[in-house]
Design a protein around this motif. Structure first.
Motif, PDB file in Angstrom:
ATOM      1  N   LYS A 107      76.397  95.460  68.564  1.00  0.00           N
ATOM      2  CA  LYS A 107      75.754  95.146  67.280  1.00  0.00           C
ATOM      3  C   LYS A 107      74.796  93.971  67.435  1.00  0.00           C
ATOM      4  O   LYS A 107      73.665  94.007  66.943  1.00  0.00           O
ATOM      5  N   GLY A 108      75.234  92.941  68.137  1.00  0.00           N
ATOM      6  CA  GLY A 108      74.376  91.782  68.354  1.00  0.00           C
ATOM      7  C   GLY A 108      73.159  92.135  69.203  1.00  0.00           C
ATOM      8  O   GLY A 108      72.027  91.739  68.899  1.00  0.00           O
ATOM      9  N   ARG A 109      73.390  92.887  70.265  1.00  0.00           N
ATOM     10  CA  ARG A 109      72.298  93.267  71.169  1.00  0.00           C
ATOM     11  C   ARG A 109      71.280  94.137  70.423  1.00  0.00           C
ATOM     12  O   ARG A 109      70.068  93.942  70.537  1.00  0.00           O
ATOM     13  N   LEU A 110      71.755  95.116  69.647  1.00  0.00           N
ATOM     14  CA  LEU A 110      70.853  96.003  68.909  1.00  0.00           C
ATOM     15  C   LEU A 110      70.107  95.255  67.806  1.00  0.00           C
ATOM     16  O   LEU A 110      68.923  95.511  67.571  1.00  0.00           O
ATOM     17  N   SER A 111      70.775  94.325  67.164  1.00  0.00           N
ATOM     18  CA  SER A 111      70.124  93.538  66.108  1.00  0.00           C
ATOM     19  C   SER A 111      68.969  92.728  66.692  1.00  0.00           C
ATOM     20  O   SER A 111      67.872  92.686  66.119  1.00  0.00           O
ATOM     21  N   ARG A 112      69.203  92.092  67.841  1.00  0.00           N
ATOM     22  CA  ARG A 112      68.127  91.316  68.488  1.00  0.00           C
ATOM     23  C   ARG A 112      66.998  92.229  68.948  1.00  0.00           C
ATOM     24  O   ARG A 112      65.820  91.885  68.814  1.00  0.00           O
ATOM     25  N   LEU A 113      67.347  93.399  69.456  1.00  0.00           N
ATOM     26  CA  LEU A 113      66.325  94.355  69.890  1.00  0.00           C
ATOM     27  C   LEU A 113      65.475  94.802  68.702  1.00  0.00           C
ATOM     28  O   LEU A 113      64.242  94.871  68.793  1.00  0.00           O
ATOM     29  N   ALA A 114      66.111  95.090  67.582  1.00  0.00           N
ATOM     30  CA  ALA A 114      65.374  95.500  66.377  1.00  0.00           C
ATOM     31  C   ALA A 114      64.412  94.394  65.938  1.00  0.00           C
ATOM     32  O   ALA A 114      63.258  94.673  65.585  1.00  0.00           O
ATOM     33  N   ASP A 115      64.864  93.157  65.988  1.00  0.00           N
ATOM     34  CA  ASP A 115      63.992  92.030  65.617  1.00  0.00           C
ATOM     35  C   ASP A 115      62.787  91.956  66.552  1.00  0.00           C
ATOM     36  O   ASP A 115      61.654  91.742  66.104  1.00  0.00           O
ATOM     37  N   ASP A 116      63.032  92.118  67.848  1.00  0.00           N
ATOM     38  CA  ASP A 116      61.940  92.058  68.826  1.00  0.00           C
ATOM     39  C   ASP A 116      60.947  93.205  68.631  1.00  0.00           C
ATOM     40  O   ASP A 116      59.731  93.009  68.721  1.00  0.00           O
ATOM     41  N   VAL A 117      61.456  94.394  68.340  1.00  0.00           N
ATOM     42  CA  VAL A 117      60.580  95.547  68.109  1.00  0.00           C
ATOM     43  C   VAL A 117      59.770  95.336  66.828  1.00  0.00           C
ATOM     44  O   VAL A 117      58.564  95.592  66.793  1.00  0.00           O
ATOM     45  N   ARG A 118      60.409  94.838  65.796  1.00  0.00           N
ATOM     46  CA  ARG A 118      59.704  94.581  64.532  1.00  0.00           C
ATOM     47  C   ARG A 118      58.595  93.544  64.728  1.00  0.00           C
ATOM     48  O   ARG A 118      57.533  93.631  64.123  1.00  0.00           O
ATOM     49  N   GLU A 119      58.811  92.578  65.594  1.00  0.00           N
ATOM     50  CA  GLU A 119      57.780  91.582  65.902  1.00  0.00           C
ATOM     51  C   GLU A 119      56.551  92.274  66.497  1.00  0.00           C
ATOM     52  O   GLU A 119      55.416  91.916  66.185  1.00  0.00           O
ATOM     53  N   GLN A 120      56.758  93.272  67.321  1.00  0.00           N
ATOM     54  CA  GLN A 120      55.629  94.023  67.885  1.00  0.00           C
ATOM     55  C   GLN A 120      54.911  94.813  66.791  1.00  0.00           C
ATOM     56  O   GLN A 120      53.690  94.945  66.815  1.00  0.00           O
ATOM     57  N   ALA A 121      55.658  95.320  65.819  1.00  0.00           N
ATOM     58  CA  ALA A 121      55.032  96.053  64.703  1.00  0.00           C
ATOM     59  C   ALA A 121      54.091  95.131  63.945  1.00  0.00           C
ATOM     60  O   ALA A 121      53.008  95.548  63.523  1.00  0.00           O
ATOM     61  N   ARG A 122      54.482  93.878  63.781  1.00  0.00           N
ATOM     62  CA  ARG A 122      53.626  92.921  63.080  1.00  0.00           C
ATOM     63  C   ARG A 122      52.316  92.684  63.834  1.00  0.00           C
ATOM     64  O   ARG A 122      51.297  92.352  63.235  1.00  0.00           O
ATOM     65  N   LYS A 123      52.328  92.861  65.139  1.00  0.00           N
ATOM     66  CA  LYS A 123      51.140  92.643  65.958  1.00  0.00           C
ATOM     67  C   LYS A 123      50.199  93.844  65.967  1.00  0.00           C
ATOM     68  O   LYS A 123      49.036  93.721  66.331  1.00  0.00           O
ATOM     69  N   ALA A 124      50.689  95.023  65.592  1.00  0.00           N
ATOM     70  CA  ALA A 124      49.889  96.250  65.657  1.00  0.00           C
ATOM     71  C   ALA A 124      48.761  96.224  64.643  1.00  0.00           C
ATOM     72  O   ALA A 124      48.961  95.887  63.477  1.00  0.00           O
ATOM     73  N   LYS A 125      47.571  96.604  65.084  1.00  0.00           N
ATOM     74  CA  LYS A 125      46.404  96.679  64.201  1.00  0.00           C
ATOM     75  C   LYS A 125      46.239  98.078  63.603  1.00  0.00           C
ATOM     76  O   LYS A 125      45.693  98.222  62.520  1.00  0.00           O
ATOM     77  N   ASP A 126      46.686  99.085  64.314  1.00  0.00           N
ATOM     78  CA  ASP A 126      46.585 100.474  63.861  1.00  0.00           C
ATOM     79  C   ASP A 126      47.753 100.758  62.919  1.00  0.00           C
ATOM     80  O   ASP A 126      48.922 100.586  63.288  1.00  0.00           O
ATOM     81  N   ALA A 127      47.452 101.189  61.702  1.00  0.00           N
ATOM     82  CA  ALA A 127      48.489 101.433  60.695  1.00  0.00           C
ATOM     83  C   ALA A 127      49.505 102.470  61.159  1.00  0.00           C
ATOM     84  O   ALA A 127      50.705 102.355  60.867  1.00  0.00           O
ATOM     85  N   ARG A 128      49.047 103.480  61.890  1.00  0.00           N
ATOM     86  CA  ARG A 128      49.956 104.532  62.375  1.00  0.00           C
ATOM     87  C   ARG A 128      50.962 103.949  63.368  1.00  0.00           C
ATOM     88  O   ARG A 128      52.163 104.237  63.305  1.00  0.00           O
ATOM     89  N   ILE A 129      50.500 103.093  64.247  1.00  0.00           N
ATOM     90  CA  ILE A 129      51.371 102.478  65.249  1.00  0.00           C
ATOM     91  C   ILE A 129      52.298 101.471  64.581  1.00  0.00           C
ATOM     92  O   ILE A 129      53.494 101.403  64.895  1.00  0.00           O
TER      93      ILE A 129
END
Length: 170
Positions: A107-129
């Protein structure tokens, strides 16, 4: 921890790693609609691709580069997270953790992974990505919230790399 639980979790994570998030070789450096020679090199003559060529859908060079960067980063996060989870599973077997203890680690590992992935979503310029990467983070968060993250890993997590390989590109 029961060896069968750790073994099942390890196999699920190894399936993710085997599926891979890396480039499957289907993308080329040539833009859509750029004809290539028999050797696959761009010929320099651009002909419109009726399926993909519209001004509204053609990404700018900056957006395309950002998309490639974000997709590579998410791929690497998934691969690294899978390796860490495999290590956790091996440790759980050696340390004879209970299923509850392993679930807590997952649970802890997946929660941190989700946070890291969401951080990449914030960096995406393409709305689809941005949407794709946010959806991926949401799926991983669901795994962190699952009653049995180990079971979730074997059913849902293993689908993430193939979706990213298929959909996360310019």
């Amino acid at each position: 921890m029961h060896r069968s639980s750790a073994t099942a979790l390890t196999l699920a994570v190894l399936a993710v790693l085997a599926t891979g998030c890396s480039d499957d070789g289907s993308d080329t450096d040539a833009a859509p609609g750029t004809p290539t020679s028999a050797a696959g090199a761009p010929t320099g003559e651009v002909t419109p691709d009726p399926v993909t060529s519209t001004a509204a859908t053609t990404p700018t060079a900056g957006t395309a580069a950002n998309t490639a960067q974000v997709c590579r980063a998410v791929d690497q996060l998934i691969i690294d997270g899978s390796r860490q989870i495999t290590g956790d599973s091996a440790d759980a077997t050696r340390e004879e953790l209970t299923p509850e203890q392993l679930n807590g680690k997952l649970k802890g590992r997946l929660s941190r992974l989700a946070d890291d992935v969401r951080e990449q979503a914030r960096k995406a310029k393409d709305a689809r990505i941005k949407k794709l990467v946010n959806e991926t983070a949401t799926k991983i968060e669901a795994g962190a919230a699952a009653k049995s993250p180990a079971s979730w890993m074997g059913t849902d997590f293993v689908e993430i790399p193939s979706r990213l390989t298929r959909d996360c590109h310019v």
